[in-house]
Design an enzyme around this catalytic site. Sequence first.
Site, mmCIF file in Angstrom:
data_model
loop_
_atom_site.group_PDB
_atom_site.id
_atom_site.type_symbol
_atom_site.label_atom_id
_atom_site.label_comp_id
_atom_site.label_asym_id
_atom_site.label_seq_id
_atom_site.Cartn_x
_atom_site.Cartn_y
_atom_site.Cartn_z
ATOM 1 C CG ASN A 142 -28.865 -36.703 13.770
ATOM 2 O OD1 ASN A 142 -27.889 -37.426 13.549
ATOM 3 N ND2 ASN A 142 -28.756 -35.403 13.969
ATOM 4 C CG PHE A 165 -28.639 -38.586 18.020
ATOM 5 C CD1 PHE A 165 -28.845 -39.724 17.244
ATOM 6 C CD2 PHE A 165 -29.499 -38.356 19.085
ATOM 7 C CE1 PHE A 165 -29.880 -40.602 17.519
ATOM 8 C CE2 PHE A 165 -30.541 -39.242 19.369
ATOM 9 C CZ PHE A 165 -30.725 -40.361 18.591
ATOM 10 C CD GLU A 166 -22.198 -37.496 12.537
ATOM 11 O OE1 GLU A 166 -21.715 -36.593 11.817
ATOM 12 O OE2 GLU A 166 -21.905 -38.711 12.403
ATOM 13 N N GLY A 167 -24.572 -32.942 14.861
ATOM 14 C CA GLY A 167 -25.120 -31.601 14.761
ATOM 15 C C GLY A 167 -26.080 -31.249 15.877
#
Length: 420
Positions: free
Chosen positions: A166, A210-212
């Site tokens: 992302n 997908f981070e955060g």
Amino acid sequence: MFIYTVKEGDSLFSIGRKYEVSYQSIMTLNGITNTNIVPGQSIAIPQSVYNVQPGDSFYTISQMTYVPVESLMATNNFWNPYQLTVGMRLKIPELPSYPINSMGYVTIRTPEKDKELIQLLSPLISYIPLFEYHFYRDGSLSDLNDETAIQTAKNNHSAPIATITNLTESGFSGELVHEVLNSPELRNRLIENIFSLLSTKQYMGVNIDFEGVHADDRDLFSGFLRLLSERLKPHGYITSVAIPPKTSDEIPWLLGYDYGGIGSAVDLVFIMAYDWHHAGGVPGPVAPIEQVRNTIEYAINRMNSKKVILGFPRYGYDWTLLEGNEYSGKAISSLEATRRAMNYQVPIFYSQQHQAPWFQYQDNKGRTHVVWFEDSRSFAAKMLLVREYRLRGMGAWQIGLEFPQAPSLMLKFFNIKKVI
């Protein structure tokens, strides 16, 4: 192979003479081109026999070889540990076989560089996530010049998998994940585009990074992974995910990651067990062993340990002390960290609590720097955790970062299983 810590007054020549190995082979294994080693530096010694030195005991030799005292004694027909004398030659027994799958991320650069790197390290890598594709707000995917890397990985019996992130121009975007996953139409379009990418480019699976992810999207993220896996599995593709390290359910910025739900949805879980200290914070260990252990215990209480790939960092950070006691950090490879200690001729210290090396130096402008990084000792400590908790394997971010001793360490601790 065993790991020696440089003492005051040592030279590569004296170390080689001590253990009956050429200093040139020591330099090659450790990736160093100069002989100006410093106290506290860890040196991997390419030797299967240990020459007993003054002050040695079976315990200290065990610590250097990572072989239990009992195994050392039995292999060398010792019944009394106090019979050890200087000059004895002890055979270093192999550790009991522990098969793993390994994962090594490759950041796509140029076809020539990608091919060279993958050919070099693929014998020790089961899965190679190629970094990275990112998705847009309409569920479409970016492009990547990865054809050479895919084919090279396959030619060398490593499974190429596509990394989907992302990432945006401003970094990882939790808002982008929120927008796409909250729309069934966009979510399904993204899944279909991932399926199309794998089939068109002949990948063998996907790695979702997908981070955060927002706390409110916790169940949506797990559900997305389940739907994606259901779409891919009938066609023989694996679904893997990279997730941040969690040690409890009380960490606000990690509430978006349900380890139980994620673990039940996918085939492999790469835990990014690093960056407890990072470039934007204060100096400290990147992957302190106590936090890594706590993360593993948290994870295996919520998912099958045979799905867990423990992520290792092949890097550290060099923090510069600025005015007002502020720090600015930059990531550097493990080898570059060692080179800086050697260049500035400063000793390397080793935190027993964190199982991590560090040092300080002053640059030519008089600024103080603090460096924490990974070395052979810290890697070995984490490899023991993989064996202790019976995990699926280990992985690394990323194999393009120089860590010359890593292949020898992997062969010492593990039997690498290929999947193709």
